[in-house]
Design a protein around this motif. Structure first.
Motif, PDB file in Angstrom:
ATOM      1  N   LYS A 127     148.530  72.765 146.586  1.00  0.00           N
ATOM      2  CA  LYS A 127     147.725  71.914 145.705  1.00  0.00           C
ATOM      3  C   LYS A 127     148.591  71.134 144.722  1.00  0.00           C
ATOM      4  O   LYS A 127     148.340  69.943 144.468  1.00  0.00           O
ATOM      5  CB  LYS A 127     146.725  72.784 144.945  1.00  0.00           C
ATOM      6  N   PHE A 128     149.625  71.790 144.166  1.00  0.00           N
ATOM      7  CA  PHE A 128     150.421  71.171 143.103  1.00  0.00           C
ATOM      8  C   PHE A 128     151.755  70.591 143.590  1.00  0.00           C
ATOM      9  O   PHE A 128     152.579  70.197 142.778  1.00  0.00           O
ATOM     10  CB  PHE A 128     150.662  72.173 141.975  1.00  0.00           C
ATOM     11  N   LYS A 129     151.960  70.528 144.897  1.00  0.00           N
ATOM     12  CA  LYS A 129     153.186  69.908 145.419  1.00  0.00           C
ATOM     13  C   LYS A 129     153.286  68.468 144.936  1.00  0.00           C
ATOM     14  O   LYS A 129     152.358  67.673 145.123  1.00  0.00           O
ATOM     15  CB  LYS A 129     153.181  69.918 146.963  1.00  0.00           C
ATOM     16  N   GLY A 130     154.430  68.134 144.327  1.00  0.00           N
ATOM     17  CA  GLY A 130     154.605  66.793 143.796  1.00  0.00           C
ATOM     18  C   GLY A 130     153.989  66.600 142.423  1.00  0.00           C
ATOM     19  O   GLY A 130     154.141  65.553 141.803  1.00  0.00           O
ATOM     20  N   PHE A 131     153.292  67.628 141.924  1.00  0.00           N
ATOM     21  CA  PHE A 131     152.659  67.557 140.598  1.00  0.00           C
ATOM     22  C   PHE A 131     153.018  68.801 139.781  1.00  0.00           C
ATOM     23  O   PHE A 131     152.163  69.393 139.121  1.00  0.00           O
ATOM     24  CB  PHE A 131     151.138  67.421 140.735  1.00  0.00           C
ATOM     25  N   GLY A 132     154.292  69.182 139.881  1.00  0.00           N
ATOM     26  CA  GLY A 132     154.746  70.368 139.162  1.00  0.00           C
ATOM     27  C   GLY A 132     155.363  71.404 140.070  1.00  0.00           C
ATOM     28  O   GLY A 132     156.102  72.273 139.617  1.00  0.00           O
ATOM     29  N   VAL A 133     155.057  71.336 141.359  1.00  0.00           N
ATOM     30  CA  VAL A 133     155.695  72.221 142.344  1.00  0.00           C
ATOM     31  C   VAL A 133     156.641  71.385 143.190  1.00  0.00           C
ATOM     32  O   VAL A 133     156.248  70.344 143.735  1.00  0.00           O
ATOM     33  CB  VAL A 133     154.652  72.922 143.240  1.00  0.00           C
ATOM     34  N   SER A 134     157.893  71.818 143.275  1.00  0.00           N
ATOM     35  CA  SER A 134     158.923  71.056 143.976  1.00  0.00           C
ATOM     36  C   SER A 134     159.836  71.999 144.735  1.00  0.00           C
ATOM     37  O   SER A 134     159.877  73.198 144.467  1.00  0.00           O
ATOM     38  CB  SER A 134     159.738  70.243 142.955  1.00  0.00           C
TER      39      SER A 134
END
Length: 321
Positions: A127-134
């Motif tokens: 869900k948060f890939k590219g928005f805080g998860v890298s």
């Protein structure tokens, strides 16, 4: 029965390496065909801001890849939205089969299939890939200046990323499911001496917690592997550093490999163990894994392929005399 297409140069993959190879091979009048693969544009399409591409102070990853594709097309590269499912490098011309039913034959092949970061497979991670998860500290660390972040993993990748991230973050928490790291001792020494890094042993990531509008990470919930106790750690960024896997499925048993599955090339070139087959980008690069280095290797591969094909023509002409 599907069509059969022949080309002097078949480029497999559509990240910075593939598209750059397409630009250079087209300029060499080789009329290349580029087959994009399962993820057109490659890993950069899953990132947001890119601030380390020369000439662009900031550019969105997907936008950069759209521009690269358009550049390759403008130079004359034929770009096909197909997925190569089988590649035969046992004889020239080489043969590739696409999911579309098309068979591609080629006098030379440039392999630019890239690598994929390994992920944990959690829904909240996705869900948060590219928005805080890298999965790339050198790509995204800059965005977390003065913030608290966590790194997941215990090998060289995790320790290197944690150390790098201390250049930006106010605090880095390294979360590892065991009580000792697999990383090289010299890296461990640097990690343990760094006052910005805290290590949390015997824990694994259970959930990434954040906001929906806008999408953003606020914390992680981690679980103790022995007791099952859940702890919440506030953070703005989560770096999953459990390694990368080169996308080598097409050539696993056909090309010489090293470093856990990366295609081996002759030093200073893009030439693989099979004459006429060249590799560029993350498929052959366990060290740098940057868009700019991949693009440089794509250039090398196209120039190497051009030189190889010219030598083949010279040999054929001499034999005919």
């Amino acid at each position: 029965m599907g069509d059969t297409r022949h080309t002097k140069v078949l480029i497999i993959g559509s990240g910075p390496a593939g598209y750059t190879a397409g630009v250079y091979a087209s300029r060499a009048m080789l009329n290349p065909i580029l087959v994009q693969g399962i993820e057109p544009g490659g890993q950069l399409t899953t990132t947001t801001e890119v601030e380390n591409w020369p000439g662009d102070t900031e550019v969105q990853g997907p936008d950069l890849m759209v521009r690269m594709e358009a550049h390759a097309k403008a130079m004359g590269c034929e770009i096909i939205g197909d997925i190569i499912s089988d590649l035969d490098l046992s004889q020239r011309p080489f043969t590739a089969k696409g999911d579309s039913g098309t068979t591609y034959t080629a006098d030379a092949v440039i392999l630019a299939t890239g690598a994929r970061a390994k992920w944990l497979g959690l829904p909240s991670e996705e869900k948060f890939k590219g928005f805080g998860v890298s999965a790339c500290a050198t790509c995204d660390g800059f965005f977390y200046r003065g913030q608290e972040i966590v790194v997941i993993g215990g090998g060289n990748t995790a320790v290197e990323e944690a150390l790098f991230l201390t250049n930006f973050a106010s605090k880095v928490t390294l979360i590892h499911r065991r009580d000792e790291l697999r990383a090289e001792k010299i890296l461990q020494d640097r990690l343990f001496k760094n006052p910005k890094i805290e290590t949390l042993w015997f824990h694994q990531l259970d959930e990434v917690v954040g906001t929906d509008n806008p999408l953003g990470v606020e914390a992680v919930r981690v679980k103790h592997v022995q007791t099952g106790e859940i702890t919440e750690i506030p953070c703005k960024g989560v770096f999953v550093a459990i390694g990368h896997a080169p996308a080598n499925e097409l050539v696993q048993d056909q090309l010489e490999m090293h470093m856990g599955g990366y295609v081996k090339v002759k030093p200073g070139t893009s030439a693989t163990s099979v004459p006429g087959v060249f590799a560029a980008g993350d498929i052959t690069d366990p060290v740098y894994r940057q868009a700019i280095t991949s693009a440089g290797m794509g250039c090398m591969a196209a120039l190497d392929a051009e030189r190889f094909l010219a030598e083949q023509e010279d040999t054929a002409e001499l034999a005919a005399e």
